[in-house]
Structures are given as C-alpha cells and as structure tokens.
Design an enzyme around this catalytic site. Structure first.
Site, PDB file in Angstrom:
ATOM      1  N   ARG A 142       7.916   0.258   2.368  1.00  0.00           N
ATOM      2  CA  ARG A 142       7.690   1.689   2.121  1.00  0.00           C
ATOM      3  C   ARG A 142       7.901   2.416   3.431  1.00  0.00           C
ATOM      4  NH1 ARG A 142       2.084   4.760   0.118  1.00  0.00           N
ATOM      5  NH2 ARG A 142       3.169   6.585  -0.732  1.00  0.00           N
TER       6      ARG A 142
ATOM      7  N   TYR B 219       9.536   0.868  -2.186  1.00  0.00           N
ATOM      8  CA  TYR B 219       8.650   1.817  -2.868  1.00  0.00           C
ATOM      9  C   TYR B 219       9.416   3.042  -3.355  1.00  0.00           C
ATOM     10  CZ  TYR B 219       4.536   4.828  -3.584  1.00  0.00           C
ATOM     11  OH  TYR B 219       3.574   5.667  -4.131  1.00  0.00           O
TER      12      TYR B 219
ATOM     13  N   THR C  10       1.442  -2.569  -2.892  1.00  0.00           N
ATOM     14  CA  THR C  10       1.037  -3.915  -3.335  1.00  0.00           C
ATOM     15  C   THR C  10       0.416  -3.893  -4.738  1.00  0.00           C
ATOM     16  OG1 THR C  10       0.281  -4.025  -1.033  1.00  0.00           O
ATOM     17  CG2 THR C  10       0.058  -6.012  -2.330  1.00  0.00           C
TER      18      THR C  10
ATOM     19  N   THR D 275       2.265   0.721 -15.651  1.00  0.00           N
ATOM     20  CA  THR D 275       2.186   0.711 -14.189  1.00  0.00           C
ATOM     21  C   THR D 275       2.510   2.088 -13.597  1.00  0.00           C
ATOM     22  OG1 THR D 275       4.465  -0.078 -14.008  1.00  0.00           O
ATOM     23  CG2 THR D 275       2.746  -1.753 -13.946  1.00  0.00           C
ATOM     24  N   SER D 276       2.511   3.106 -14.448  1.00  0.00           N
ATOM     25  CA  SER D 276       2.700   4.456 -13.899  1.00  0.00           C
ATOM     26  C   SER D 276       1.473   4.783 -13.041  1.00  0.00           C
ATOM     27  CB  SER D 276       2.841   5.483 -15.027  1.00  0.00           C
ATOM     28  OG  SER D 276       1.572   5.669 -15.640  1.00  0.00           O
TER      29      SER D 276
ATOM     30  N   THR E  55      -0.961 -10.619  -0.358  1.00  0.00           N
ATOM     31  CA  THR E  55      -1.452 -10.639   1.017  1.00  0.00           C
ATOM     32  C   THR E  55      -0.716  -9.616   1.878  1.00  0.00           C
ATOM     33  OG1 THR E  55      -1.710 -11.996   3.002  1.00  0.00           O
ATOM     34  CG2 THR E  55       0.177 -12.503   1.641  1.00  0.00           C
ATOM     35  N   HIS E  56      -1.394  -9.219   2.977  1.00  0.00           N
ATOM     36  CA  HIS E  56      -0.747  -8.365   3.983  1.00  0.00           C
ATOM     37  C   HIS E  56      -0.466  -9.168   5.258  1.00  0.00           C
ATOM     38  CE1 HIS E  56      -1.677  -5.096   1.341  1.00  0.00           C
ATOM     39  NE2 HIS E  56      -2.973  -5.167   1.539  1.00  0.00           N
TER      40      HIS E  56
ATOM     41  N   LYS F 222      -0.735  -0.519   2.202  1.00  0.00           N
ATOM     42  CA  LYS F 222      -0.416   0.812   1.664  1.00  0.00           C
ATOM     43  C   LYS F 222       1.065   1.029   1.325  1.00  0.00           C
ATOM     44  CE  LYS F 222      -3.734   2.269   1.053  1.00  0.00           C
ATOM     45  NZ  LYS F 222      -4.759   1.630   0.149  1.00  0.00           N
TER      46      LYS F 222
ATOM     47  N   SER G 226      -1.263   7.171   4.016  1.00  0.00           N
ATOM     48  CA  SER G 226      -2.028   6.413   3.026  1.00  0.00           C
ATOM     49  C   SER G 226      -3.082   5.534   3.710  1.00  0.00           C
ATOM     50  CB  SER G 226      -1.056   5.555   2.209  1.00  0.00           C
ATOM     51  OG  SER G 226      -1.729   4.905   1.167  1.00  0.00           O
TER      52      SER G 226
ATOM     53  N   ARG H 208      -4.154   7.256  -4.745  1.00  0.00           N
ATOM     54  CA  ARG H 208      -4.438   8.549  -4.123  1.00  0.00           C
ATOM     55  C   ARG H 208      -3.458   9.591  -4.628  1.00  0.00           C
ATOM     56  NH1 ARG H 208      -2.828  11.423   0.424  1.00  0.00           N
ATOM     57  NH2 ARG H 208      -1.081   9.963   0.539  1.00  0.00           N
TER      58      ARG H 208
HETATM   59  S1  PPS Z   1      -3.362  -1.789  -0.296  1.00  0.00           S
HETATM   60  O1  PPS Z   1      -4.747  -1.307  -0.258  1.00  0.00           O
HETATM   61  O2  PPS Z   1      -2.841  -1.991   1.063  1.00  0.00           O
HETATM   62  O3  PPS Z   1      -3.153  -2.956  -1.137  1.00  0.00           O
HETATM   63  O4  PPS Z   1      -2.546  -0.565  -0.923  1.00  0.00           O
HETATM   64  P1  PPS Z   1      -1.129  -0.634  -1.664  1.00  0.00           P
HETATM   65  O5  PPS Z   1      -1.353  -0.942  -3.083  1.00  0.00           O
HETATM   66  O6  PPS Z   1      -0.193  -1.508  -0.918  1.00  0.00           O
HETATM   67  O7  PPS Z   1      -0.606   0.851  -1.512  1.00  0.00           O
HETATM   68  C1  PPS Z   1      -1.363   1.948  -1.960  1.00  0.00           C
HETATM   69  C2  PPS Z   1      -0.412   3.102  -2.112  1.00  0.00           C
HETATM   70  O8  PPS Z   1       0.395   2.885  -3.291  1.00  0.00           O
HETATM   71  C3  PPS Z   1       0.178   3.962  -4.196  1.00  0.00           C
HETATM   72  N1  PPS Z   1       0.254   3.485  -5.578  1.00  0.00           N
HETATM   73  C4  PPS Z   1       1.223   3.818  -6.425  1.00  0.00           C
HETATM   74  N2  PPS Z   1       2.324   4.592  -6.261  1.00  0.00           N
HETATM   75  C5  PPS Z   1       3.107   4.749  -7.359  1.00  0.00           C
HETATM   76  N3  PPS Z   1       2.851   4.207  -8.573  1.00  0.00           N
HETATM   77  C6  PPS Z   1       1.762   3.430  -8.764  1.00  0.00           C
HETATM   78  N4  PPS Z   1       1.507   2.894  -9.950  1.00  0.00           N
HETATM   79  C7  PPS Z   1       0.901   3.201  -7.651  1.00  0.00           C
HETATM   80  N5  PPS Z   1      -0.237   2.514  -7.497  1.00  0.00           N
HETATM   81  C8  PPS Z   1      -0.623   2.690  -6.230  1.00  0.00           C
HETATM   82  C9  PPS Z   1      -1.209   4.449  -3.841  1.00  0.00           C
HETATM   83  O9  PPS Z   1      -1.464   5.704  -4.399  1.00  0.00           O
HETATM   84  C10 PPS Z   1      -1.145   4.410  -2.338  1.00  0.00           C
HETATM   85  O10 PPS Z   1      -0.302   5.411  -1.782  1.00  0.00           O
HETATM   86  P2  PPS Z   1      -0.802   6.903  -1.423  1.00  0.00           P
HETATM   87  O11 PPS Z   1       0.330   7.526  -0.674  1.00  0.00           O
HETATM   88  O12 PPS Z   1      -2.035   6.768  -0.609  1.00  0.00           O
HETATM   89  O13 PPS Z   1      -1.042   7.596  -2.732  1.00  0.00           O
END
Ligand code: PPS
Length: 292
Positions: free
Chosen positions: A128, A195, A60, A229-230, A105-106, A57, A136, A253
């Site tokens: 982050r 992040y 990635t 990638t927005s 990977t995590h 979260k 998240s 989310r």
């Molecule tokens: S995972 O499942 O562990 O691989 O998740 P991960 O991708 O590492 O993290 C998910 C959170 O990243 C947010 N996210 C983004 N933020 C900004 N811009 C973009 N493009 C983007 N894509 C994914 C995602 O919404 C999750 O954070 P939260 O706070 O839950 O919204």
C-alpha cells in the site's frame, strides 16, 4: 529486551515490546509475549498453510478475509483475523487449528517460521502506498490506548514512523526485505496484491487470489466475496473486534486511497519524499498515491 517506551519530539511515548532488537506491539494481558515472539521461527508449519503478509495498515484484514472466504466457502461465520496472527499464537493453539490455516503476520521475511521456506507455503504479500499507511498507522497507535499508551500528535508521530521507531520497525527495511524475496527465496510461491489496485477493481484481485490459491469459483461466488469484503460490510461485521475508547472501529477507519492529503503538510510531504528516495535507492516500487 522487554517493554520499551519510545518518546516522540512532543514528549509522548509509544509503548512497545523489544525482542532481539526488533519492535513488536505490546499485547496487554498476554502472559509471555516475548516467548511467543521468540518462538515464531520454530512454529510447526504445514504444507497447505497460507500466509498473508504486509507491513501494518496495508490491507491485511481485507485480503485475509478474501482468502478465508475463497478457501473455506464459509460466508456465514464472522472471524477476527488477529486470532490467526503468528506473533500472538502459541504452538499448541496453532496445532489445534484445522487445515488449511490462513495465517498472517507483519514480520520481515527472515523472521517468518523456517518451515514456510522448507514447505514452500503460499504467501500473499500486500503493498500500500506508504503515505496512506502512515496516516492509518497514526490512528492505530493513537486509538489502541491499552496497547500503545500513545497520545502524540501527527507532526510528532510522522518523524518517529519515518525513523522506524514503531512496531515492526522501518517500513523502508520492510519494503526492501520483501522486494528481495524473489532472490532470497526464489522457490516460494508468492502473489503480490496492491491495495490501490484492489480498491480500483476488487473482482480482478479476488479472481487472481482464487487462481493463486487453487480455489477458483463461480463468478457469482466472486461477487459474493466482493460484497462481503467491501469496506462497509467488514466494518459492520467486524468493527466490534477492535473498538477505540470512543467506540470507533480501529481496523476499519476510512478505507480510501489518498487520505494522506488531509494530513501531510507541504513540508511534511517534501521531507517524506526526500527520505523515501534516500532510503529506497535501488528499490523501485511504483506506488499510486491517488485514486484514478
Ligand atoms: S493491521 O492492523 O495492520 O492488520 O491493519 P490492515 O488490515 O493491514 O490495514 C488497515 C487499513 O485497511 C483498511 N481496510 C480496508 N480498506 C478497504 N476495504 C476493506 N474491506 C478494508 N478493510 C480494512 C482499513 O480501513 C485501514 O486503512 P485506513 O486508511 O486506516 O482506513
């Protein structure tokens, strides 16, 4: 070893898989998840493999997509980054993937394939702030019901997370393990992206990433990467890959800095800060908890 149910204080449990004392997500319908996880260290690695690494979260999906666009220049295909997670990939599937493979990977540093260090693969590491990560991860655990079977409440979830009783374990351990990579593996090329910095100035992050990957492009292309990638674009294109029972896209989310303030009570925040300080003594990471 095998499937475990981790109870929270409210009587709900998270279903996970335990392998050699470490927790991993349980993937329903996966035939031999333990064999796949046990095989991670022995994955055959190529010199041009790129690894995107983060505690869950922390961004990635976002950074993986930036790297994919920069290395492939393919702005048309919509791909699910889960298909490139080494925790769920068999060697025969990995071997059929064209180079350069952008894997993710995590896992902890010492759980990575041995070949990453032998071949000195490029690693992109993402940080982050752990309060937004916690919120998240709570949504991740409560929305992916077929995987975690978890119906707990935030107040019972947070202590579980702070105690490392989730997939990939303690985030303190993870942060300290990765903070030490410069000492444990000084010759592995690594780029750390944050992040909150990416939120503030995505173009600066994209340029840095392009340079690190030897994939420098025109400013026009960087703008295209920024746009593709927005948060909204990725949600629109990829939200379908992991939808919760209510139809909401679990991996996209809110995508904000500071959402934790809507969840943490004053007491929870104080307990979090105290435990963070205790557990992270000697490891200074300056997280930003609000957008500028
Ligand atoms: S995972 O499942 O562990 O691989 O998740 P991960 O991708 O590492 O993290 C998910 C959170 O990243 C947010 N996210 C983004 N933020 C900004 N811009 C973009 N493009 C983007 N894509 C994914 C995602 O919404 C999750 O954070 P939260 O706070 O839950 O919204």
């Amino acid at each position: 070893m095998g499937e475990v149910k981790i109870p929270d204080a409210g009587g709900n449990s998270i279903t996970l898989v335990e392998v050699d004392g470490h927790f991993f997500p349980r993937i329903p319908n996966e035939e031999n998840p333990i064999d796949v996880i046990k095989g991670i260290r022995d994955i055959t690695i190529r010199e041009d493999d790129v690894f995107v690494c983060a505690y869950p979260k922390c961004g990635t999906h976002w950074v993986w997509e930036m790297a994919r666009l920069l290395l492939s220049e393919d702005t048309d295909t919509v791909i699910n980054k889960e298909k490139f997670m080494i925790e769920f990939l068999r060697n025969d599937v990995l071997e059929k993937m064209p180079s350069p493979r952008i894997l993710n990977t995590h896992c902890l540093v010492e759980q990575l394939p041995r070949g990453v260090f032998e071949k000195k693969c490029k690693i992109i590491y993402i940080l982050r702030n752990p309060k937004d990560m916690a919120v998240s991860f709570f949504h991740h655990h409560t929305k992916l019901i077929p995987c975690y079977e978890y119906h707990g409440k935030w107040e019972n979830y947070l202590p579980l997370l702070m105690d490392g009783k989730v997939d990939y374990g303690s985030f303190y351990t993870y942060l300290k393990d990765w903070a030490a990579i410069g000492q444990t593996h000084p010759d592995v090329p690594i780029l750390t992206l944050v992040y909150e910095d990416l939120k503030e100035d995505p173009l600066a992050g994209i340029r840095k990433l392009a340079k690190f990957l030897n994939a420098e492009k025109s400013e026009e292309f960087y703008l295209k990467v920024k746009q593709l990638t927005s948060f909204n674009k990725m949600k629109e294109n990829k939200g379908k890959f992991y939808a919760a029972e209510d139809g909401s896209p679990v991996m996209y989310r809110k995508g904000e800095v500071g959402d934790w303030k809507n969840y943490f009570t004053v007491a929870q925040n104080e307990a979090f800060d105290r435990l963070y300080k205790e557990n992270m003594a000697g490891c200074d990471i300056n997280f930003r908890y609000s957008s500028k």
